[in-house]
Design a protein around this motif. Structure first.
Motif, PDB file in Angstrom:
ATOM      1  N   ALA B 247       0.819  -1.217   0.000  1.00 59.14           N
ATOM      2  CA  ALA B 247       0.000   0.000   0.000  1.00 59.14           C
ATOM      3  C   ALA B 247       0.851   1.263   0.000  1.00 59.14           C
ATOM      4  CB  ALA B 247      -0.936  -0.008   1.207  1.00 59.14           C
ATOM      5  N   ASN B 248       2.027   1.217   0.597  1.00 55.90           N
ATOM      6  CA  ASN B 248       2.798   2.438   0.787  1.00 55.90           C
ATOM      7  C   ASN B 248       3.946   2.650  -0.172  1.00 55.90           C
ATOM      8  OD1 ASN B 248       1.249   2.926   3.028  1.00 55.90           O
ATOM      9  ND2 ASN B 248       2.613   1.704   4.305  1.00 55.90           N
ATOM     10  N   GLY B 249       4.215   1.670  -0.996  1.00 53.36           N
ATOM     11  CA  GLY B 249       5.360   1.836  -1.883  1.00 53.36           C
ATOM     12  C   GLY B 249       6.647   1.824  -1.086  1.00 53.36           C
ATOM     13  N   ASP B 250       7.520   2.761  -1.421  1.00 52.49           N
ATOM     14  CA  ASP B 250       8.853   2.769  -0.823  1.00 52.49           C
ATOM     15  C   ASP B 250       8.802   3.019   0.680  1.00 52.49           C
ATOM     16  OD1 ASP B 250      11.435   3.067  -0.093  1.00 52.49           O
ATOM     17  OD2 ASP B 250      11.975   4.418  -1.729  1.00 52.49           O
ATOM     18  N   GLU B 251       9.106   1.977   1.445  1.00 52.37           N
ATOM     19  CA  GLU B 251       8.967   2.058   2.895  1.00 52.37           C
ATOM     20  C   GLU B 251       9.954   3.018   3.539  1.00 52.37           C
ATOM     21  OE1 GLU B 251       7.493  -1.508   5.559  1.00 52.37           O
ATOM     22  OE2 GLU B 251       9.094  -2.077   4.180  1.00 52.37           O
ATOM     23  N   LYS B 252      11.178   3.006   3.027  1.00 56.57           N
ATOM     24  CA  LYS B 252      12.221   3.839   3.629  1.00 56.57           C
ATOM     25  C   LYS B 252      11.857   5.311   3.504  1.00 56.57           C
ATOM     26  CE  LYS B 252      16.476   1.149   3.517  1.00 56.57           C
ATOM     27  NZ  LYS B 252      16.997   0.503   2.323  1.00 56.57           N
ATOM     28  N   SER B 256      11.042   7.959   6.558  1.00 54.22           N
ATOM     29  CA  SER B 256      11.756   9.205   6.851  1.00 54.22           C
ATOM     30  C   SER B 256      10.792  10.394   6.849  1.00 54.22           C
ATOM     31  CB  SER B 256      12.932   9.406   5.896  1.00 54.22           C
ATOM     32  OG  SER B 256      12.476   9.770   4.638  1.00 54.22           O
ATOM     33  N   THR B 257       9.775  10.339   5.972  1.00 54.13           N
ATOM     34  CA  THR B 257       8.747  11.386   6.015  1.00 54.13           C
ATOM     35  C   THR B 257       8.056  11.388   7.375  1.00 54.13           C
ATOM     36  OG1 THR B 257       8.324  10.887   3.694  1.00 54.13           O
ATOM     37  CG2 THR B 257       6.729  12.314   4.786  1.00 54.13           C
ATOM     38  N   LEU B 258       7.662  10.181   7.822  1.00 49.61           N
ATOM     39  CA  LEU B 258       6.960  10.078   9.099  1.00 49.61           C
ATOM     40  C   LEU B 258       7.833  10.572  10.244  1.00 49.61           C
ATOM     41  CD1 LEU B 258       5.157   6.626   8.737  1.00 49.61           C
ATOM     42  CD2 LEU B 258       4.156   8.915   8.579  1.00 49.61           C
ATOM     43  N   PRO B 266       5.222  16.462  17.651  1.00 50.96           N
ATOM     44  CA  PRO B 266       5.084  15.203  18.388  1.00 50.96           C
ATOM     45  C   PRO B 266       3.758  15.023  19.119  1.00 50.96           C
ATOM     46  CG  PRO B 266       6.572  16.700  19.529  1.00 50.96           C
ATOM     47  CD  PRO B 266       6.162  17.387  18.272  1.00 50.96           C
ATOM     48  N   LYS B 267       2.916  16.035  19.146  1.00 53.60           N
ATOM     49  CA  LYS B 267       1.675  15.910  19.918  1.00 53.60           C
ATOM     50  C   LYS B 267       0.567  15.176  19.164  1.00 53.60           C
ATOM     51  CE  LYS B 267       1.505  19.204  23.557  1.00 53.60           C
ATOM     52  NZ  LYS B 267       2.953  19.510  23.650  1.00 53.60           N
ATOM     53  N   ASN B 268       0.633  15.208  17.820  1.00 52.17           N
ATOM     54  CA  ASN B 268      -0.494  14.725  17.037  1.00 52.17           C
ATOM     55  C   ASN B 268      -0.289  13.307  16.501  1.00 52.17           C
ATOM     56  OD1 ASN B 268      -1.941  17.152  17.367  1.00 52.17           O
ATOM     57  ND2 ASN B 268      -0.657  18.101  15.784  1.00 52.17           N
ATOM     58  N   ALA B 269      -1.363  12.545  16.546  1.00 51.88           N
ATOM     59  CA  ALA B 269      -1.288  11.135  16.156  1.00 51.88           C
ATOM     60  C   ALA B 269      -1.247  10.979  14.639  1.00 51.88           C
ATOM     61  CB  ALA B 269      -2.482  10.375  16.705  1.00 51.88           C
ATOM     62  N   ILE B 270      -0.635   9.874  14.225  1.00 47.42           N
ATOM     63  CA  ILE B 270      -0.640   9.538  12.798  1.00 47.42           C
ATOM     64  C   ILE B 270      -1.285   8.162  12.649  1.00 47.42           C
ATOM     65  CG2 ILE B 270       0.797   9.037  10.795  1.00 47.42           C
ATOM     66  CD1 ILE B 270       2.869  10.954  11.982  1.00 47.42           C
ATOM     67  N   ILE B 271      -2.242   8.062  11.752  1.00 42.92           N
ATOM     68  CA  ILE B 271      -2.885   6.765  11.541  1.00 42.92           C
ATOM     69  C   ILE B 271      -2.945   6.428  10.056  1.00 42.92           C
ATOM     70  CG2 ILE B 271      -4.308   6.871  13.618  1.00 42.92           C
ATOM     71  CD1 ILE B 271      -6.610   7.769  11.901  1.00 42.92           C
TER      72      ILE B 271
END
Ligand SMILES: Nc1ncnc2c1ncn2[C@@H]1O[C@H](COP(=O)(O)OP(=O)(O)O)[C@@H](O)[C@H]1O
Ligand SMILES: [Mg+2]
Lengths: 230, 345
Positions: B247-252, B256-258, B266-271
């Protein structure tokens, strides 16, 4: 041992050319006939060694042990001793122990194991994935031998056959020492025992030419059969 | 109609120092005319499983049925006949370099005892089916990887098989050629109605052509079902790895984006949300920002086509206070949208 100056190599008028051509003919005959039979027996033994190795089953295992043992034994005996050892056997099957025919049994028995071992290794080089693919088409053992193992190892079989043929030439020369005829015997009797160095030199050159020609033709033929890198 | 059935099949290799359980208690039903993907990492037992299908390996326990035949009941010669009904293609093509392309394709017919004229005629027809009608007199070494695999496919179809097994057939090919070959397999499946078993370690291949998929790990099938289900609701850890990778293509790059986003904020969640074609992403996202005190930032989104519709993947950041973030996550899970919390304070 008189008459040993370097000039002794070049007394071409002392050479009986009829004898040379006769001996050449005998050497060619011994090499060709023995090579044909060595090729046939070698391929059969090589296939047996390959097919019975690690295949499970009592009979496979037994055949492998017996054939391996014989091959190892006969490959290890020096040729000149093998000839002498086989004299009674030779006498029994060709009814003589001198002349080119008498050399054949020893030539064949000593070169076949040598070639068979090389063939076994060549067959092992055949891509097992290809064998699996052909088996998955419903091929039986003979299909695999005829359509995969032999065609896919042909260049290696020819290259190793070339090596074997060249060894056979030197064996025929050794066989000359006990009366097989051919260039080896000529060099021994005329060249060594009668002190005619020119004959020895001529015999050497002819044998060298044979070796070069066989190597050249063998390389060409192997390359021609090889369709792997077109 | 069920074409192939594995009933509690296990295969144990007896090695010198241990018993290696290559396949364990596999149960699997494959329908006539289906493309069934079997995915797993190297060593999972995929090849061993399909090799039992054409009797190249025998199961240690269990039964394998093809149509009405139990494979282990067949005699050696019946087995050889059965094998002719199963075509197989391989990662390294396994063509004979010593034969021309045409004679490679004709080989299965030669083994089946078909006359020379007939088998060459059939081979020519098959070569044109795979788009290589002009290359019959060349040798395999003169072809590219993709072309070699086309020859492999033509050869596998020579005996008009009912089943085609593809064992990592695209794993040695570049992405573009992979897609060409996958399209060809789909086309063959549609045109000839052949059941295809697609073995692979790449979710991409399964996603493009399969309608059902089984995931294998350490000899076991850990998850199986329809492609869309597996994609949108993966349960097993291995399945999730495969799905996310696809689903995400290039994991690396994604990682690094994430990392950057998390570091600066750092306060906000990522889903991550995965949804199928019928549930589109947009309404969900806009309903979140209406219902909750949350703003949404899209980090990555894409849609992938499968044979049975599209699958979308969306990675979003939830900007708002901590409690609201929690509520959104609960809400999404209630909606039965595959939701993975990548980062939460
Ligand atoms: N003939 C064999 N003898 C012993 N072990 C084997 C044999 N074939 C496969 N294996 C072992 O079985 C396991 C599964 O192999 P395989 O079916 O080839 O996996 P996959 O195709 O999923 O990569 C591996 O650990 C492999 O080493
Ligand atoms: Mg495999």
């Amino acid at each position: 041992m008189s008459n040993q100056g370097l000039g002794s190599y070049f007394k071409f008028n002392s050479v009986n050319w009829d004898d040379i051509w006769n001996a050449t003919g005998e050497t060619v005959w011994m090499t060709v006939i023995s090579m044909i039979l060595v090729a046939i027996f070698g391929i059969i033994l090589g296939l047996i060694l390959f097919e019975t190795k690690n295949k499970g089953g009592f009979w496979s295992h037994l055949i492998n042990i017996v054939v391996s043992f014989l091959v190892n034994i006969f490959r290890s005996i020096p040729f000149i001793i093998l000839i002498v050892l086989l004299l009674p056997f030779t006498k029994a099957i060709v009814h003589t122990i001198i002349g080119p025919e008498a050399a054949l049994p020893s030539l064949i028995i000593s070169a076949t194991p040598f070639y068979a071992r090389m063939i076994e290794a060549d067959l092992r080089e055949v891509d097992s994935g290809v064998i699996e693919a052909v088996r998955s088409m419903g091929a039986n053992r003979w299909d695999v031998i005829w359509k995969v193992l032999l065609p896919e190892s042909t260049p290696a079989l020819i290259a190793d056959g070339t090596v074997t043929a060249i060894s056979l030439i030197s064996y025929t020369a050794m066989a000359g020492a006990i009366g097989s005829g051919g260039l080896g015997q000529l060099a021994y009797i005329e060249g060594f025992e009668s002190n005619n160095n020119t004959v020895t030199l001529v015999a050497t050159i002819i044998i060298l030419l044979f070796v070069l020609i066989i190597q050249f033709l063998g390389d060409k033929w192997a390359k021609r059969c090889d369709k792997r890198n077109l | 109609m069920i074409m192939i059935e594995f009933k509690n099949v296990s295969k144990i290799f007896k090695l010198k120092d241990k018993n290696l359980k290559a396949v364990q208690n596999v149960n699997l039903k494959i329908n006539n005319g289906e493309i069934y993907g079997i995915i797993g990492y190297s060593g999972a037992g995929k090849s061993t499983l399909v090799r039992m299908l054409n009797g190249l390996e025998t199961p240690t326990t269990g039964q394998i049925l093809i149509g009405k035949h139990n494979i282990s009941d067949l005699s050696t010669s019946q087995l050889r006949i059965q094998r002719k009904k199963i075509g197989m293609i391989f990662q390294h093509f396994n063509l004979l370099w010593s034969r021309t392309v045409l004679k490679n394709v004709a080989l299965p017919l030669e083994i089946a005892g078909v006359s020379k004229e007939k088998r060459l005629q059939k081979a020519r027809k098959l070569l044109s089916l795979v788009g290589l009608e002009n290359r019959g007199n060349d040798y395999p070494s003169e072809l590219s990887g993709g072309q070699k695999q086309r020859v492999g496919i033509a050869r596998a179809l020579a005996n008009d098989p009912k089943i085609l097994i593809s064992d990592e057939a695209t794993s040695a090919l570049d992405p573009e050629t992979t897609d060409d070959i996958l399209d060809l397999l789909t086309d063959i499946n549609k045109r000839l109605g052949i059941t295809i078993i697609l073995i692979t370690h790449e979710m991409h291949a399964v996603r493009k052509v399969a309608s059902k998929v089984a995931v294998m790990k350490a000899g076991r099938i850990v998850e199986k079902g329809s492609l869309i289900d597996i994609f949108t609701h993966p349960k097993n850890e291995v399945t999730k790895q495969f799905v996310n990778k696809e689903a995400n293509g290039d994991e690396k790059e994604l990682q690094s984006t994430l990392d950057n986003v998390i570091h600066s904020d750092p306060k906000n969640a990522i889903i991550r949300l995965i949804f199928n074609g019928s549930q589109s992403g947009d309404p969900v996202v806009s309903s979140i920002s209406k219902k909750y005190q949350i703003q949404i930032s899209i980090i990555q989104g894409n849609v992938k086509q499968t044979r049975n519709g599209a699958i979308g993947s969306l990675i979003i950041q939830l900007i708002g206070n901590h409690d609201e973030q929690e509520k959104v996550i609960e809400y999404l899970q209630k909606l039965q949208i595959e939701t993975e919390v990548i980062y939460h304070e």
